[in-house]
Motif scaffolding. Sequence first.
Motif, PDB file in Angstrom:
ATOM      1  N   LEU A 307       0.819  -1.223   0.000  1.00 18.05           N
ATOM      2  CA  LEU A 307       0.000   0.000   0.000  1.00 18.05           C
ATOM      3  C   LEU A 307       0.847   1.266   0.000  1.00 18.05           C
ATOM      4  N   SER A 308       2.159   1.118   0.174  1.00 18.97           N
ATOM      5  CA  SER A 308       3.032   2.300   0.152  1.00 18.97           C
ATOM      6  C   SER A 308       3.299   2.786  -1.273  1.00 18.97           C
ATOM      7  N   MET A 309       2.943   1.996  -2.274  1.00 18.93           N
ATOM      8  CA  MET A 309       3.257   2.350  -3.654  1.00 18.93           C
ATOM      9  C   MET A 309       2.679   3.707  -4.084  1.00 18.93           C
ATOM     10  N   PRO A 310       1.391   4.014  -3.821  1.00 21.09           N
ATOM     11  CA  PRO A 310       0.886   5.340  -4.206  1.00 21.09           C
ATOM     12  C   PRO A 310       1.680   6.481  -3.576  1.00 21.09           C
ATOM     13  N   ASN A 311       2.086   6.290  -2.329  1.00 20.89           N
ATOM     14  CA  ASN A 311       2.865   7.330  -1.653  1.00 20.89           C
ATOM     15  C   ASN A 311       4.255   7.462  -2.274  1.00 20.89           C
ATOM     16  N   ARG A 312       4.884   6.334  -2.625  1.00 23.09           N
ATOM     17  CA  ARG A 312       6.193   6.366  -3.277  1.00 23.09           C
ATOM     18  C   ARG A 312       6.117   7.114  -4.604  1.00 23.09           C
ATOM     19  N   VAL A 313       5.068   6.809  -5.368  1.00 21.48           N
ATOM     20  CA  VAL A 313       4.883   7.439  -6.676  1.00 21.48           C
ATOM     21  C   VAL A 313       4.753   8.957  -6.524  1.00 21.48           C
ATOM     22  N   ASN A 314       3.940   9.383  -5.579  1.00 21.49           N
ATOM     23  CA  ASN A 314       3.741  10.825  -5.372  1.00 21.49           C
ATOM     24  C   ASN A 314       5.001  11.498  -4.844  1.00 21.49           C
ATOM     25  N   MET A 315       5.728  10.821  -3.978  1.00 22.88           N
ATOM     26  CA  MET A 315       6.973  11.385  -3.452  1.00 22.88           C
ATOM     27  C   MET A 315       7.993  11.573  -4.571  1.00 22.88           C
ATOM     28  N   CYS A 316       8.048  10.616  -5.486  1.00 22.78           N
ATOM     29  CA  CYS A 316       8.986  10.705  -6.610  1.00 22.78           C
ATOM     30  C   CYS A 316       8.619  11.886  -7.510  1.00 22.78           C
ATOM     31  N   ILE A 317       7.327  12.072  -7.753  1.00 18.48           N
ATOM     32  CA  ILE A 317       6.876  13.196  -8.566  1.00 18.48           C
ATOM     33  C   ILE A 317       7.261  14.519  -7.894  1.00 18.48           C
ATOM     34  N   ASN A 318       6.988  14.605  -6.596  1.00 17.73           N
ATOM     35  CA  ASN A 318       7.264  15.848  -5.858  1.00 17.73           C
ATOM     36  C   ASN A 318       8.764  16.148  -5.755  1.00 17.73           C
ATOM     37  N   SER A 319       9.592  15.097  -5.819  1.00 19.48           N
ATOM     38  CA  SER A 319      11.044  15.299  -5.721  1.00 19.48           C
ATOM     39  C   SER A 319      11.673  15.592  -7.065  1.00 19.48           C
TER      40      SER A 319
END
Length: 326
Positions: A307-319
């Motif tokens: 379930l951490s995948m959506p958060n990882r994806v968004n963090m990568c976009i924001n970085s």
Amino acid sequence: MSQLEQRKKIKIFIDAGITSAKEISAKTGIPLRTIFRIKSILHEGKSITHRSVSGRPKAITYSHKQSIIRTLNSHSKISIHSVHANLSSKYTDAPSTSTVYRATRACGFNFKQPVMGPFITPLIAKNRVEWCKDHVNYCWENVFFTDECSIWLNRGSVGMWTKAKENLILKVQRHTPKLHVWGGISSMGTTTLKIFTSNFVSKLYIDTLNEYLIRTADVYYPEGWILQEDNSPIHKSKLSKEWKDSENILVLDWPAYSPDLYPIENIWGVLKQRLPKRSLNNLADLEVAIIYEWETFTPDSLKNFILSMPNRVNMCINSGGEKINY
């Protein structure tokens, strides 16, 4: 209110005939213990003002600290001895190396070993962001995340109880024995772990998928599942691609240099952290321990990783595509 102001205010009330500590505290908000202490000082005929005390002046000045801060901000990899040498070249009254070190800590600096990560070029970062944007709303529940890693015998920190005052020496072989492992995780559970010592070539990879992944995945997801693998040459070889095509295996495209995006990397980390807590004398012990720890990962314990995948994806976009801390 400063301590001196508190003391003066208390003295005003006492000089006015108000000696009740509770009454003074109620009118001033000064703690009772402070009032009792000042009353005792006045009763003894002592002065309520701070006396100037003699002593050695501070070894490090404000100018010294500012110079240290400028040095560390511009040279993050500099050693503490070089910081001291730089300070000594500017000031004749520069403090000792140990004082400079304490000053760096007081200024909020800590010397840390950086975590090694892939070198991400602007093009790689751009591709990572584009991939993440395409997978913001992706369903990860039927994805099998797979990966390989190597685990060395007694590579982690090993603690030993002793009464000896000298340093303990743990003798290890020059070339530490190790095992290679392959595994997969999903929201439904894990695959059986493949443990081997030979080089992981395309033929062995195909045999591993055939024996350890397909049967498990078909049971977990009878309506279909998706394979996630990184961009290792073994995974992308002609032989591996042709076999996966012949088996109608759906493979999730994956951005290059992106181990921070898939959760099985965290599983390897957890597993490796647990191993030093066990007594391991040889590779047979290591293999038993690895299998035992792997089997402790239940669907419930894996769910948070998946379930951490959506958060990882968004963090990568924001970085902006840079490595994320996950």
